[in-house]
Design a protein around this motif. Sequence first.
Motif, PDB file in Angstrom:
ATOM      1  N   GLN A  75     120.742  62.808 102.666  1.00  0.00           N
ATOM      2  CA  GLN A  75     120.676  61.380 102.577  1.00  0.00           C
ATOM      3  C   GLN A  75     121.251  61.234 101.381  1.00  0.00           C
ATOM      4  N   PRO A  76     121.803  59.921 101.423  1.00  0.00           N
ATOM      5  CA  PRO A  76     122.684  59.545 100.159  1.00  0.00           C
ATOM      6  C   PRO A  76     121.649  58.813  98.975  1.00  0.00           C
ATOM      7  N   ASP A  77     120.437  58.296  99.206  1.00  0.00           N
ATOM      8  CA  ASP A  77     119.699  57.419  98.298  1.00  0.00           C
ATOM      9  C   ASP A  77     118.515  57.960  97.571  1.00  0.00           C
ATOM     10  N   VAL A  78     118.604  59.406  97.338  1.00  0.00           N
ATOM     11  CA  VAL A  78     117.504  60.026  96.607  1.00  0.00           C
ATOM     12  C   VAL A  78     117.919  60.479  95.309  1.00  0.00           C
ATOM     13  N   ASP A  79     117.014  60.660  94.530  1.00  0.00           N
ATOM     14  CA  ASP A  79     117.127  61.645  93.260  1.00  0.00           C
ATOM     15  C   ASP A  79     116.161  62.728  93.701  1.00  0.00           C
ATOM     16  N   LEU A  80     116.854  63.729  93.189  1.00  0.00           N
ATOM     17  CA  LEU A  80     116.107  65.086  93.471  1.00  0.00           C
ATOM     18  C   LEU A  80     115.996  65.992  91.960  1.00  0.00           C
ATOM     19  N   VAL A  81     115.143  66.633  91.899  1.00  0.00           N
ATOM     20  CA  VAL A  81     114.781  67.684  90.560  1.00  0.00           C
ATOM     21  C   VAL A  81     114.442  68.805  91.452  1.00  0.00           C
ATOM     22  N   LEU A  82     115.232  69.878  91.145  1.00  0.00           N
ATOM     23  CA  LEU A  82     115.140  71.339  91.755  1.00  0.00           C
ATOM     24  C   LEU A  82     114.725  72.175  90.480  1.00  0.00           C
ATOM     25  N   ILE A  83     113.350  72.788  90.397  1.00  0.00           N
ATOM     26  CA  ILE A  83     112.974  73.583  89.379  1.00  0.00           C
ATOM     27  C   ILE A  83     113.087  75.001  89.911  1.00  0.00           C
ATOM     28  N   ALA A  84     113.734  75.865  89.463  1.00  0.00           N
ATOM     29  CA  ALA A  84     113.861  77.330  89.708  1.00  0.00           C
ATOM     30  C   ALA A  84     112.611  78.197  89.180  1.00  0.00           C
ATOM     31  N   ARG A  85     112.079  78.924  89.948  1.00  0.00           N
ATOM     32  CA  ARG A  85     110.974  79.823  89.530  1.00  0.00           C
ATOM     33  C   ARG A  85     111.425  81.051  89.132  1.00  0.00           C
ATOM     34  N   ASN A  86     110.796  82.106  88.783  1.00  0.00           N
ATOM     35  CA  ASN A  86     111.217  83.204  88.299  1.00  0.00           C
ATOM     36  C   ASN A  86     111.833  84.078  89.214  1.00  0.00           C
ATOM     37  N   PRO A  87     111.583  84.126  90.660  1.00  0.00           N
ATOM     38  CA  PRO A  87     112.091  84.898  91.656  1.00  0.00           C
ATOM     39  C   PRO A  87     113.470  84.904  91.673  1.00  0.00           C
ATOM     40  N   THR A  88     114.209  83.652  91.334  1.00  0.00           N
ATOM     41  CA  THR A  88     115.398  83.297  91.443  1.00  0.00           C
ATOM     42  C   THR A  88     116.335  84.042  90.488  1.00  0.00           C
ATOM     43  N   ALA A  89     115.960  84.740  89.377  1.00  0.00           N
ATOM     44  CA  ALA A  89     116.741  85.343  88.504  1.00  0.00           C
ATOM     45  C   ALA A  89     117.346  86.663  89.223  1.00  0.00           C
ATOM     46  N   ASN A  90     116.710  87.236  90.422  1.00  0.00           N
ATOM     47  CA  ASN A  90     117.522  88.224  90.926  1.00  0.00           C
ATOM     48  C   ASN A  90     117.842  88.047  92.382  1.00  0.00           C
ATOM     49  N   MET A  91     118.282  86.615  92.587  1.00  0.00           N
ATOM     50  CA  MET A  91     118.658  86.396  93.947  1.00  0.00           C
ATOM     51  C   MET A  91     120.123  86.348  93.628  1.00  0.00           C
ATOM     52  N   GLY A  92     120.526  86.552  95.106  1.00  0.00           N
ATOM     53  CA  GLY A  92     122.247  86.300  95.091  1.00  0.00           C
ATOM     54  C   GLY A  92     122.380  84.940  95.787  1.00  0.00           C
ATOM     55  N   TYR A  93     123.741  84.475  95.915  1.00  0.00           N
ATOM     56  CA  TYR A  93     124.066  83.300  96.400  1.00  0.00           C
ATOM     57  C   TYR A  93     123.311  82.936  97.745  1.00  0.00           C
ATOM     58  N   HIS A  94     123.720  83.905  98.747  1.00  0.00           N
ATOM     59  CA  HIS A  94     122.925  83.559 100.200  1.00  0.00           C
ATOM     60  C   HIS A  94     121.438  83.363 100.172  1.00  0.00           C
ATOM     61  N   GLU A  95     120.774  84.110  99.536  1.00  0.00           N
ATOM     62  CA  GLU A  95     119.296  83.886  99.319  1.00  0.00           C
ATOM     63  C   GLU A  95     119.099  82.584  98.630  1.00  0.00           C
ATOM     64  N   ILE A  96     119.764  82.326  97.620  1.00  0.00           N
ATOM     65  CA  ILE A  96     119.299  81.001  97.254  1.00  0.00           C
ATOM     66  C   ILE A  96     119.737  79.927  98.043  1.00  0.00           C
ATOM     67  N   LYS A  97     120.895  80.050  98.865  1.00  0.00           N
ATOM     68  CA  LYS A  97     121.132  79.011  99.924  1.00  0.00           C
ATOM     69  C   LYS A  97     120.145  78.971 100.819  1.00  0.00           C
ATOM     70  N   SER A  98     119.600  80.197 101.227  1.00  0.00           N
ATOM     71  CA  SER A  98     118.785  80.020 102.456  1.00  0.00           C
ATOM     72  C   SER A  98     117.348  79.448 101.894  1.00  0.00           C
TER      73      SER A  98
END
Length: 117
Positions: A75-98
Amino acid sequence: MQRQHRLRKKRDFSRVFRGGNSIANRQFVLYIKRNRSSELRLGISVSKKVGNAVTRNRVKRLVKEVVRAWIPSLQPDVDLVLIARNPTANMGYHEIKSSIRHLFQKAGLFHSIPEQE
């Protein structure tokens, strides 16, 4: 990610935190707020709890790449803030994408579903 699709200023982040809705899973917290422009804007926050500067920047690069590919499907009319939690440090591209796909679908942000890889 292109400049018009970024949230950069503290007041923009604060506005989304104060007036937006949040949705979370184990890896990310997503704040969503409608904006007045016709552009989707994304801000990414990765705390020092996630890891050192190299790890935090890697997580930010992966998140930007995932969202950049999906901009036409969101959707084009939104502002998003994405906060990464601790498990993301060990994740790869496909895991983050999922994980981000799950969060965006839960929030109803896709107007057309992007293809699976």
